[in-house]
Design an enzyme around this catalytic site. Structure first.
Site, short mmCIF file in Angstrom:
data_model
loop_
_atom_site.label_atom_id
_atom_site.label_comp_id
_atom_site.label_asym_id
_atom_site.label_seq_id
_atom_site.Cartn_x
_atom_site.Cartn_y
_atom_site.Cartn_z
N CYS A 254 0.83 -1.20 0.00
CA CYS A 254 0.00 0.00 0.00
C CYS A 254 0.87 1.25 0.00
CB CYS A 254 -0.93 -0.02 1.22
SG CYS A 254 -2.00 1.43 1.29
N CYS B 35 -0.62 4.13 2.04
CA CYS B 35 -0.48 4.02 3.50
C CYS B 35 0.97 4.30 3.92
CB CYS B 35 -0.83 2.61 3.99
SG CYS B 35 -2.25 1.87 3.21
N ASP B 36 1.93 3.79 3.16
CA ASP B 36 3.31 3.77 3.65
C ASP B 36 4.28 4.67 2.89
OD1 ASP B 36 2.54 1.88 5.50
OD2 ASP B 36 2.93 0.20 4.16
#
Ligand code: NAP
Length: 321
Positions: free
Chosen positions: A138, A141-142
């Protein structure tokens, strides 16, 4: 327990991504008593997409924002929600279907399955070991953890190319590793990739191993044209090599293709009457938000017709509770 003791929904929708929310909208507008169950918050996979620009009506919108708008929309209707409920088992073959979660037994006259798909794994050494320590599925997300770092994205589809572009917001350099010499992603995204100076293409190459000490420090890649192996220094690896369906709960009851995607007819009905499958989990030629919400609309109308037919005829509930 007999049928007078339990609350029987007209329709239970398993999965609260765009497909499931669209199905819920159509069911509730048909005045059906429906609910969505999801193992996490509503939104589904697109909540983690960086930007979507092929959803009609929006030039560009972040995946999370589009999903929030979907949820706000269904909040205006009578849709019960059971977020953070992990489904443990399903009984689909009886007239009254039964869904069991850790602390609930839910019953319904019809089921719409919209549990989506998960990222496919590379299945190479180091992938599992370094998950969360340099391996991520992701970028949204990261990605921010990789400011001024070097990362590698693996894959040649829309996801890989879009997320590689997204990572260039943070990273000094992004390797885009693909097993062939050409990409299958939309041409408009390919053009942006070719124009982006932070992206270095590594074509005709596959990842052999992800290496590091405590965290990812590099990847070994093999050029499939000449079998040459080389090591790239990277701090992050983002595999985007396709999807595998979240259909494990259903495969002993429903017909699927060889990869486990559920087969439906054009009303979205599966091989079991009153059970429908929509969105990424369905055996479909196109997996996009716009096709997922379309599937949901068709399934909602199909459920409504199915229940009207039940009302007209006699349905015998054969489940033993
Ligand atoms: P995809 O379109 O199936 O592409 C997977 C890519 O990974 C392909 O390029 C494939 O190579 C490569 N690949 C597969 N197995 C591999 C392996 N073992 N090792 C190395 N490479 C491998 O998957 P996706 O990009 O994740 O997208 C999934 C679905 O979501 C698609 O239908 C896509 O269109 C959709 N999507 C839509 C949007 C949007 O509408 N905005 C955004 C993202 C994704 P080959 O090309 O050689 O087969």
């Amino acid at each position: 327990m007999n049928n007078f003791d339990k609350n029987i929904f007209d329709c239970l929708i398993l999965g609260g991504g765009p497909a499931g929310m669209s199905g819920a909208l159509y069911c509730s507008r048909a005045n059906l008593n429906c609910a969505i169950i999801d193992s996490s918050a509503l939104g589904g996979a697109p909540a983690n997409y960086c930007e979507i620009e092929n959803y009609l009506g929006f030039n560009r919108i972040e995946g999370a924002e589009l999903c929030e708008r979907f949820e706000e929309h269904i909040n205006n209707f009578n849709v019960q929600k059971f977020p953070f409920e992990e489904i443990q088992s399903v009984e689909l073959t009886s007239d009254i279907k039964k869904i069991t979660t850790e602390d609930k037994e839910l019953f319904a006259k019809s089921i719409i399955i919209a549990t989506g798909a998960k990222p496919q794994k590379l299945n190479v050494k180091g992938e599992k070991e370094f998950f969360g320590r340099g391996v991520s599925y992701c970028a949204v997300c990261d990605g921010a953890f990789y400011k001024n770092k070097i990362t590698a994205v693996v894959g040649g589809g829309n996801s890989a190319l879009e997320e590689a572009l997204y990572l260039t917001r943070f990273c000094d350099k992004v390797y885009l590793i693909h097993r062939r010499g050409e990409f299958r992603a939309d041409k408009i995204i390919q053009k942006r990739i070719f124009e982006n100076k932070k992206i270095e293409l590594v074509l005709n190459s596959v990842v052999e191993e992800i290496i590091g000490d405590n965290k990812v420090q590099g990847i070994k890649i093999k050029n499939v044209s000449n079998n040459e192996i080389k090591t790239l220094v990277v701090q992050g690896v983002f595999p985007y090599i396709g999807l595998s369906p979240n259909s494990e709960l259903f495969t002993n009851q429903l017909q699927t293709d060889e990869k486990g995607f559920i087969i439906t007819d054009n009303t979205m009905q599966t091989n079991i009457q009153g059970v429908y499958a929509i969105g990424d989990i369905r055996n479909t030629p196109l997996r996009q938000v716009i096709t997922a919400v379309s599937d949901g609309a068709i399934a909602g109308v199909s459920v409504s017709k199915y229940l009207m037919n039940i009302e007209k005829g006699a349905v015998h509930e054969s489940i033993s509770l």
